[in-house]
Every structure is written in C-alpha cells, then in structure tokens.
Design an enzyme around this catalytic site. Structure first.
Site, PDB file in Angstrom:
ATOM      1  CD  GLU A 181      29.948  29.389  19.104  1.00 18.24           C
ATOM      2  OE1 GLU A 181      29.402  28.955  20.124  1.00 18.24           O
ATOM      3  OE2 GLU A 181      31.070  29.926  19.095  1.00 18.24           O
ATOM      4  CB  CYS A 196      31.664  36.668  18.714  1.00 20.87           C
ATOM      5  SG  CYS A 196      32.371  35.240  17.879  1.00 20.87           S
TER       6      CYS A 196
HETATM    7  P1  NAD Z   1      38.013  27.948  19.198  1.00 25.88           P
HETATM    8  O1  NAD Z   1      38.653  28.249  20.487  1.00 25.88           O
HETATM    9  O2  NAD Z   1      36.767  27.129  19.150  1.00 25.88           O
HETATM   10  O3  NAD Z   1      39.071  27.246  18.229  1.00 25.88           O
HETATM   11  C1  NAD Z   1      40.377  27.662  18.068  1.00 25.88           C
HETATM   12  C2  NAD Z   1      41.214  26.436  17.763  1.00 25.88           C
HETATM   13  O4  NAD Z   1      42.530  26.840  17.408  1.00 25.88           O
HETATM   14  C3  NAD Z   1      41.373  25.484  18.949  1.00 25.88           C
HETATM   15  O5  NAD Z   1      40.966  24.177  18.575  1.00 25.88           O
HETATM   16  C4  NAD Z   1      42.856  25.536  19.288  1.00 25.88           C
HETATM   17  O6  NAD Z   1      43.363  24.317  19.781  1.00 25.88           O
HETATM   18  C5  NAD Z   1      43.437  25.886  17.936  1.00 25.88           C
HETATM   19  N1  NAD Z   1      44.772  26.477  17.987  1.00 25.88           N
HETATM   20  C6  NAD Z   1      45.249  27.417  18.829  1.00 25.88           C
HETATM   21  N2  NAD Z   1      46.537  27.702  18.528  1.00 25.88           N
HETATM   22  C7  NAD Z   1      46.863  26.941  17.454  1.00 25.88           C
HETATM   23  C8  NAD Z   1      48.031  26.806  16.667  1.00 25.88           C
HETATM   24  N3  NAD Z   1      49.125  27.517  16.925  1.00 25.88           N
HETATM   25  N4  NAD Z   1      48.020  25.931  15.639  1.00 25.88           N
HETATM   26  C9  NAD Z   1      46.919  25.194  15.376  1.00 25.88           C
HETATM   27  N5  NAD Z   1      45.775  25.296  16.081  1.00 25.88           N
HETATM   28  C10 NAD Z   1      45.740  26.162  17.105  1.00 25.88           C
HETATM   29  O7  NAD Z   1      37.765  29.370  18.495  1.00 25.88           O
HETATM   30  P2  NAD Z   1      36.612  29.747  17.445  1.00 25.88           P
HETATM   31  O8  NAD Z   1      35.346  30.002  18.158  1.00 25.88           O
HETATM   32  O9  NAD Z   1      36.651  28.785  16.318  1.00 25.88           O
HETATM   33  O10 NAD Z   1      37.158  31.165  16.953  1.00 25.88           O
HETATM   34  C11 NAD Z   1      38.277  31.276  16.096  1.00 25.88           C
HETATM   35  C12 NAD Z   1      38.327  32.713  15.602  1.00 25.88           C
HETATM   36  O11 NAD Z   1      37.161  32.993  14.808  1.00 25.88           O
HETATM   37  C13 NAD Z   1      38.330  33.753  16.713  1.00 25.88           C
HETATM   38  O12 NAD Z   1      39.113  34.845  16.327  1.00 25.88           O
HETATM   39  C14 NAD Z   1      36.875  34.168  16.798  1.00 25.88           C
HETATM   40  O13 NAD Z   1      36.721  35.470  17.302  1.00 25.88           O
HETATM   41  C15 NAD Z   1      36.458  34.097  15.350  1.00 25.88           C
HETATM   42  N6  NAD Z   1      35.032  33.867  15.133  1.00 25.88           N
HETATM   43  C16 NAD Z   1      34.341  33.004  15.936  1.00 25.88           C
HETATM   44  C17 NAD Z   1      32.982  32.789  15.686  1.00 25.88           C
HETATM   45  C18 NAD Z   1      32.182  31.855  16.558  1.00 25.88           C
HETATM   46  O14 NAD Z   1      30.960  31.903  16.483  1.00 25.88           O
HETATM   47  N7  NAD Z   1      32.812  31.021  17.371  1.00 25.88           N
HETATM   48  C19 NAD Z   1      32.337  33.442  14.633  1.00 25.88           C
HETATM   49  C20 NAD Z   1      33.076  34.284  13.823  1.00 25.88           C
HETATM   50  C21 NAD Z   1      34.426  34.492  14.080  1.00 25.88           C
END
Ligand code: NAD
Length: 483
Positions: free
Chosen positions: A182, A290
């Site tokens: 991020e 994370c």
């Molecule tokens: P986030 O919370 O920012 O976004 C998740 C999104 O999914 C939300 O907008 C939510 O409304 C949506 N959502 C939830 N249920 C849903 C459904 N059934 N249908 C459609 N949309 C739905 O999460 P994030 O930070 O983007 O992380 C997502 C995944 O990626 C996690 O597993 C996280 O561990 C992983 N990840 C995150 C990062 C990071 O830096 N944020 C980096 C690598 C991996």
C-alpha cells in the site's frame, strides 16, 4: 510496459499504436478494495477489458463518478484514462460479470476471525455465486491471501453448486497471490519482482500468461507451481518480513539498554548481501492489513497441522510489545502522562496511505490517553479513518489541519508515521510552538544533533539516550583502552 508498433507503407508510418495485452476476453475482478481496484485498473492499463465488482454500492457509485475511494498515488489518473478508453467499468452486478468473463479474479477481504484464523466467508460466498452462474469455461484466480487448501475448497464449492444446477462446465482454479505494498501499489503492480501462478492446468497457465503479457515480455520472473505452494508462498513472505521487522525492533530495545546505536547496527547488517537492508528499520511496530493478520493466520494453519511456528509466534509477540514499549518510552521521559498534551504526527500504519488497519497509532494513542494525556494529531491522509477508528477516545483527541497546528502548546511531539512532509520540519518553528521540549522520533528520521540544535530533547528508537547508557558507553571505552 507497453509495446509500440508502427505500420510502414512506402517508408511512411501509416499507423502507430501500443500493443498491450493479447488477451481479448473480459476479466472480472470480484472485490474492489486496495487489491481489487489496483488489479483492475492496472490490468486495464495493460490492455485488458475489466469489470470491477463489489457488493459495496456506495463504493461502486463513487467509482462510477470517477472518485477513487482509497489514497494511492497515480491510481486516479490511470483509472480515468482506462475508463475513457472503455477498458474498465464498475458494477455491483456480480452475476452478469461472471457470465460475461472467462477470467474471474477473487480479491475480497480475508480478515481475521476472533481466533486469528482467516475468515473465508467472503471468498467462499464468491465461489458459491460463481458456481450458481458459471456458463462456460472459466479461470478462477484467487488473489486474496488465503490459508493453504482454500483453492481446492473454492473448486469444491463451485462443483457443488454446478451439481445442484445439474450442469458441468469446465473450470480451473489458480492461486495468484498479490505482493503490492500500500502506498506504492500502482508501481508494485506495474513492476512486480515476481508473478506467482499456482495451478495444475496448462490452459489456465497460458491464459494468465496472456493476461500478464506485458510483464511476461518484460522479463518479470514468473514462478509456476501448484495451488498449495502458491498459497504458502504468500504467507511465508509476509511472515518473513514481519519477523525481520520484529527482529530489529528487539535488537533496538537491547541497543537502548547497552548504549549501542541501532541505526549503525542496521546499516552494517543491511550491507551484508545475505541479510539485505530492507525491513530492517526499527520503529513502533508493524501494522497494516497484512502482516498482523497473515502472521496470526499462519500460526493457526500450522497449529491445525501440529506444527509449532515458534519464530513467527515470537515475531507477533515482539510486535505487540514494541507498541507498549513506545508508550513506556514516552512516559519515562515525561515522568508522568497525566495532564500532558502530546502532539502526534502520522496516524496511518505507514506513509502514502490512509489505511489505519492495525496501525500502531491505534494502540499507542489510546494507551497515552488512558494514562491521562490528551492528544493533538495530524495525518496527511488518514484523519477520516482515525475519526471513526478512535471514536471511543474522541473527547481527548483534537485533529489538526496541518503538522504545525499539532505542535501548539504541546509537552511533547511524537512522530508515529514517516510521511515525507514530516522529514523536513521547520525546527525553530517547532520549538517556538511547543510548550515542552521532548521530540520523540519513533521512526528515526532525524539526526539527534539537528533536533538538539533547535533546543529540543531528542528521543529516537534504539539509540543511546539515558545517562546510565552513556555511562555504560564511557565504561566500555575505558575497558577497551585499558584505562
Ligand atoms: P479490502 O477490504 O480493501 O477490499 C475488499 C473488498 O471486497 C471490499 O471493497 C468489499 O466490499 C469487497 N467484498 C467483500 N465481499 C464481497 C463479495 N461477496 N462480493 C464482492 N465484493 C466483496 O481488502 P484488500 O486490502 O484489498 O485485501 C483483499 C485481499 O488481498 C485480502 O486477502 C488481503 O490479505 C490481500 N492482500 C492485501 C494487500 C494490501 O496491501 N491491502 C496486499 C496483498 C494481498
């Protein structure tokens, strides 16, 4: 990376353009958070046609108005350009998106449940919806960070739903973990250090290579492996990085006691190519969406298999202790916190993001308040987040319009997040605005001397700071010189 082409006729350029992806079918990204939005926008910039889906209607409405709901450098501009080119759109209509796409990325959240395990309800609910709507061959690509074995569970769920419908379409599940940071998410997505693709299917492998064609041609290393290994890679990476941070934080505590300078320790360690300098900076502890959740989830996964991950457990414990150590550090210098006014610079868990998930500020600020302090605070992006996350403490926190407003009449100033604009403060102005003179630099972004020259008392992390430490240093020198 884009590939320019020119069509020549009689040595004249008659047509020119940019070849991006060779993949021509639609791609859905389910989940439009940090990972899903960046994935969708960047893949559309590679030339793919993207449908970004979310259940959050407000978020989709904003995106359709051209408003990016997160703070991420460069994202809005790239999004605009691809919306205008018709390569990306945003919707809550998950059923149509599934039906129209051949590739479906799952990028929903996997937050920790009350035990620390990854909550897979969103991932499995998307799998169920895919099973209910699948209408032909699909590649389901899991980008969410999920416990090892989840890819197989996703496949089983889709198969179950198809059985209920009495249909049987071919599909493949792929694990394609995301490593973006991020604050640098767009850059990291466009210039990844590797792409991991976990699948047993040659067809899925070929399709994903096409989707990521610009990176593939650009010599980005691709690691092809099976589902379980790809899922494990993501946890192993995050646990290792978190451990590295906790390691240097523990060393920093010892440095303070023995009169050593952790900055020099870290510098010399980092110059060893076997160690490397990144993630070796002491501070108030790691946070974010994370490291905390993934380290805890990995420990839980290991527990289920009867494996005791002592090092990862130690890293988690050391990280918790580090946040409290910061409060103790501030308290020990101010003698007591009751009635003290403390200015906080930075609330997000790291610079260039408004993300406050598990930010050290969410522990440190409440602890300072519980011990009787009041807070003034500023963050360039995260105040909106802080207002609701620290709601319980709102009567003791004043959010300020800029960094200098924070300092007015405070007993101490604390740098919690190393935003660039806090690196070059006008120190004379700081001194004049503050009532007290303690400058706690919890990210070690200033030299002790420059702070002291401005008439302030400098306290960093892992640096010799107390009289007894200095005495110890003197004693050591005496011993070494044989006097
Ligand atoms: P986030 O919370 O920012 O976004 C998740 C999104 O999914 C939300 O907008 C939510 O409304 C949506 N959502 C939830 N249920 C849903 C459904 N059934 N249908 C459609 N949309 C739905 O999460 P994030 O930070 O983007 O992380 C997502 C995944 O990626 C996690 O597993 C996280 O561990 C992983 N990840 C995150 C990062 C990071 O830096 N944020 C980096 C690598 C991996």
């Amino acid at each position: 990376m884009k590939f320019e082409y020119y069509l020549l006729f009689n040595d004249q350029i008659v047509c020119e353009g940019v070849i991006l992806s060779m993949y021509k079918n639609k791609i859905s990204i389910i989940g439009t958070g940090y990972v899903g939005l960046v994935t969708g926008v960047c893949l559309s910039d590679f030339g793919n046609t993207i449908i970004n889906v979310d259940i959050d209607e407000e978020k989709i409405k904003k995106l359709n108005e051209g408003i990016v709901p997160i703070y991420e450098a460069g994202l809005e501009e790239i999004m605009k350009r691809n919306v205008e080119a018709g390569r990306i759109n945003f919707t809550t209509d998950i059923e149509s998106a599934i039906k129209e796409s051949e590739v479906i990325f799952i990028a929903v959240g996997t937050p920790p449940d009350e035990d620390g395990k990854a909550d897979l309800s969103a991932v499995l609910s998307v799998a169920e919806t895919i099973g209910k709507n699948i209408n032909g061959y699909k590649v389901i690509v899991n980008k969410s960070t999920v416990p090892i074995g989840t890819g197989r569970r996703v496949a089983a769920e889709i198969q179950d739903q198809m059985a209920k419908r009495a249909v049987n379409y071919d599909f493949d599940v792929v694990s394609n973990p995301e490593f973006l940071r991020e604050g640098k998410a767009v850059h990291d997505f466009m210039h990844p250090e590797r792409i991991v693709i976990g699948t047993d299917s040659e067809k899925a492998k070929e399709i994903l290579t096409e989707v990521y064609r610009s990176l593939y041609l650009n010599n980005t290393p691709f690691v092809f492996t099976n589902l379980e290994t790809a899922e494990m890679i993501k946890y192993a990476c995050n646990a290792f990085l978190a451990t590295k941070i906790s390691f240097i934080n523990e060393i920093s505590i010892l440095c303070e006691k023995v009169g050593a300078d952790v900055q020099k320790v870290s510098l010399a360690m980092g110059l060893d190519s076997r160690i490397g300098s990144k993630f070796l900076h002491p501070g108030p502890g790691y946070g974010g969406s994370c490291f905390p959740k993934d380290t805890r989830a990995l420990v839980k996964i290991a527990d289920e298999y009867g494996v005791d991950l002592k090092i990862v457990k130690g890293a988690i414990e050391a990280n918790e202790r580090q946040k409290y150590h910061m409060v103790e550090k501030i308290e020990s210098h101010l003698v007591e916190l009751k009635g003290k006014k403390i200015g906080i610079l930075g609330l997000s868990f790291k610079p260039d993001t408004d993300d406050m998930r598990e930010s050290p500020s969410l522990t440190i600020i409440p602890e300072l308040i519980k011990k009787g302090a009041t807070i003034t605070a500023f963050d360039p992006a995260a105040i909106k987040e802080a207002v609701w996350r620290l709601k319980e403490y709102e009567k003791d926190i004043v959010y300020c319009a800029n960094e200098y407003e924070v300092m007015k009449g405070v007993d101490a100033l604390v740098i919690l997040t190393e935003w660039n604009q806090f690196r070059r403060l006008d120190l004379r102005r700081v001194r004049n605005l503050m009532k007290g003179d303690y400058f706690f630099d919890l990210r070690n972004i200033y030299e002790k001397k420059e702070i002291e020259n401005a008439g302030l008392k400098y306290v960093g992390v892992g640096l010799p700071e107390r009289k007894e430490d200095l005495d110890y240093e003197k004693k050591q020198t005496t011993i070494e010189s044989g006097l």
